[in-house]
Design a protein around this motif. Structure first.
Motif, PDB file in Angstrom:
ATOM      1  N   UNK A 241      13.935  -9.113  46.971  1.00 15.47           N
ATOM      2  CA  UNK A 241      15.337  -9.368  46.639  1.00 15.47           C
ATOM      3  C   UNK A 241      16.191  -8.339  47.367  1.00 15.47           C
ATOM      4  N   UNK A 242      17.034  -8.787  48.288  1.00 17.71           N
ATOM      5  CA  UNK A 242      17.944  -7.899  49.007  1.00 17.71           C
ATOM      6  C   UNK A 242      19.376  -8.382  48.790  1.00 17.71           C
ATOM      7  N   UNK A 243      20.285  -7.443  48.525  1.00 22.28           N
ATOM      8  CA  UNK A 243      21.679  -7.779  48.238  1.00 22.28           C
ATOM      9  C   UNK A 243      22.584  -6.867  49.065  1.00 22.28           C
ATOM     10  N   UNK A 244      22.874  -7.255  50.305  1.00 24.09           N
ATOM     11  CA  UNK A 244      23.776  -6.433  51.125  1.00 24.09           C
ATOM     12  C   UNK A 244      25.215  -6.529  50.622  1.00 24.09           C
ATOM     13  N   UNK A 245      25.936  -5.431  50.737  1.00 22.78           N
ATOM     14  CA  UNK A 245      27.292  -5.360  50.186  1.00 22.78           C
ATOM     15  C   UNK A 245      28.353  -5.143  51.259  1.00 22.78           C
ATOM     16  N   UNK A 246      28.016  -5.365  52.517  1.00 23.28           N
ATOM     17  CA  UNK A 246      28.939  -5.044  53.614  1.00 23.28           C
ATOM     18  C   UNK A 246      30.319  -5.669  53.427  1.00 23.28           C
ATOM     19  N   UNK A 247      30.379  -6.937  53.052  1.00 23.84           N
ATOM     20  CA  UNK A 247      31.669  -7.615  52.907  1.00 23.84           C
ATOM     21  C   UNK A 247      31.984  -7.939  51.450  1.00 23.84           C
ATOM     22  N   UNK A 248      31.217  -7.372  50.504  1.00 23.73           N
ATOM     23  CA  UNK A 248      31.414  -7.676  49.088  1.00 23.73           C
ATOM     24  C   UNK A 248      32.668  -6.994  48.548  1.00 23.73           C
ATOM     25  N   UNK A 249      33.294  -7.632  47.574  1.00 26.12           N
ATOM     26  CA  UNK A 249      34.423  -7.021  46.880  1.00 26.12           C
ATOM     27  C   UNK A 249      33.916  -5.942  45.924  1.00 26.12           C
ATOM     28  N   UNK A 250      34.813  -5.121  45.421  1.00 30.68           N
ATOM     29  CA  UNK A 250      34.403  -4.096  44.461  1.00 30.68           C
ATOM     30  C   UNK A 250      33.802  -4.732  43.215  1.00 30.68           C
ATOM     31  N   UNK A 251      34.369  -5.856  42.792  1.00 25.68           N
ATOM     32  CA  UNK A 251      33.839  -6.540  41.615  1.00 25.68           C
ATOM     33  C   UNK A 251      32.429  -7.054  41.877  1.00 25.68           C
ATOM     34  N   UNK A 252      32.202  -7.609  43.068  1.00 23.93           N
ATOM     35  CA  UNK A 252      30.860  -8.088  43.405  1.00 23.93           C
ATOM     36  C   UNK A 252      29.867  -6.930  43.450  1.00 23.93           C
ATOM     37  N   UNK A 253      30.246  -5.824  44.075  1.00 24.93           N
ATOM     38  CA  UNK A 253      29.346  -4.669  44.150  1.00 24.93           C
ATOM     39  C   UNK A 253      28.964  -4.209  42.752  1.00 24.93           C
ATOM     40  N   UNK A 254      29.932  -4.144  41.840  1.00 26.04           N
ATOM     41  CA  UNK A 254      29.644  -3.724  40.468  1.00 26.04           C
ATOM     42  C   UNK A 254      28.668  -4.693  39.797  1.00 26.04           C
ATOM     43  N   UNK A 255      28.867  -5.990  40.024  1.00 25.13           N
ATOM     44  CA  UNK A 255      27.964  -7.001  39.452  1.00 25.13           C
ATOM     45  C   UNK A 255      26.555  -6.837  40.007  1.00 25.13           C
TER      46      UNK A 255
END
Length: 339
Positions: A241-255
């Motif tokens: 399971x990999x979850x890159x956060x390069x373009x994620x919003x702050x809300x997505x990163x927190x989730x």
């Protein structure tokens, strides 16, 4: 960031295909749209999980049949079909049919063992034969023989106006070389190698000779190739399971971080009587994830992966994660998009 010894050759992803039990159609449509997006982004393969009596894909072969008509290039796989729920002859017919519809892009992943929650489902699934059903590797061997075109009936010929074959029809000549076994133990890795299958290794393994996940996965891959006719060239796909956060919003990163944290405790020690080990979910920028992968003993053994999308996220989350994998993480691992 350490340089890879070998560029990543094939990049894929895996989705569970969740849906709302009160309104299941939108979830299935979302899965198909995710597969279409994967092709547009240049992924080499898209894989679907298999879930029975849950709110995830119960009929991956049907889903992939639909996907064959909405894609043209991307390979389509199952990870994995638990054969305890299946009649191998009927499944062989379905797999060959979908493979032909796809133009030879189907990659069926398989596993054996009693169906999950066997005591609860045995009467509904096998009311007359539950005690006689064989859930061993022989069930895979039956399917292998049928997909390879061996005879399943003593009769071949014409009766009246109907013509009969003695082997499963349709026959898809290349399908047998694209069958995968999903294994989590040294025994299953060796069996898959001895039977010339490809090998799927995921974020769950059995702690046998070690309690270090990466070391365990590495040992399974090496055992598989030691017993495969193709040796070091035998195909293995790793799924973490990999979850890159390069373009994620702050809300997505927190989730994403909360999701990974909620599952972290189970990765510390073997779980349950079977001593299963779970890999930590990898959350961070693509550069951070690539560094962790290059340091992973299991990852260093492979040149193809099918990164697993996390459970229970929204469609927009999956779009962001897949886009970052294809445009940031993949290239960081030496991969180039297909098409």
């Amino acid at each position: 960031m350490p340089e890879p010894s070998l560029p990543l050759r094939k990049l894929g992803f895996l989705t569970i295909g969740l849906f709302d039990g009160a309104d299941p159609a939108p979830g299935h449509e979302s899965t198909l749209r995710v597969i279409e997006l994967g092709e547009q982004l240049g992924f080499d393969s898209a894989w679907v999980r298999h879930r029975h009596l849950q709110y995830g894909i119960s009929s991956p072969v049907a889903i992939l049949a639909a996907a064959t008509q909405r894609t043209r290039r991307i390979e389509l796989g199952t990870a994995v079909i638990p054969l305890g729920w299946e009649n191998p002859l009927r499944l062989a017919e379905d797999l060959a049919t979908v493979d032909l519809l796809s133009g030879g892009r189907l990659n069926p992943g398989l596993s054996v063992g009693p169906p999950m929650r066997w005591d609860d489902v045995r009467e509904a699934l096998y009311p007359d034969t539950a005690d006689a059903e064989d859930f061993t590797y022989e069930r895979v061997e039956r399917l292998l023989r049928m997909v390879r075109g061996e005879a399943v009936s003593p009769f071949r010929g014409t009766e009246g106006i109907e013509e009969f074959s003695d082997r499963v029809q349709p026959h898809s000549a290349g399908l047998a070389s694209r069958l995968w076994y999903g294994g989590a133990s040294l025994r299953s890795a060796q069996w898959a190698g001895e039977h010339g299958m490809n090998f799927l290794t995921s974020s769950v393994v059995k702690a046998e000779e070690s309690e270090d996940f990466a070391e365990i996965q590495q040992s399974h891959i090496r055992r598989f190739r030691e017993h495969h006719p193709d040796g070091p060239a035998a195909r293995v796909s790793q799924g973490l399971v990999v979850i890159p956060t390069d373009s994620a919003s702050r809300e997505q990163v927190a989730t994403y971080e909360a999701y990974a944290a909620s599952r972290l405790a189970r990765t510390a020690t073997p779980q349950g009587p079977a001593r299963m080990m779970f890999a930590p979910d990898l959350v961070g920028t693509s550069e951070q994830i690539a560094e962790r992968l290059y340091a992973h003993a299991g990852f260093r053994e492979v040149d193809e992966v099918a990164f697993a999308l996390p459970f229970s996220f929204t469609h927009d989350d999956y779009v962001q994660i897949l886009t970052d994998i294809a445009t940031h993480l993949g290239p960081a691992l030496g991969w180039s998009p297909a098409g």
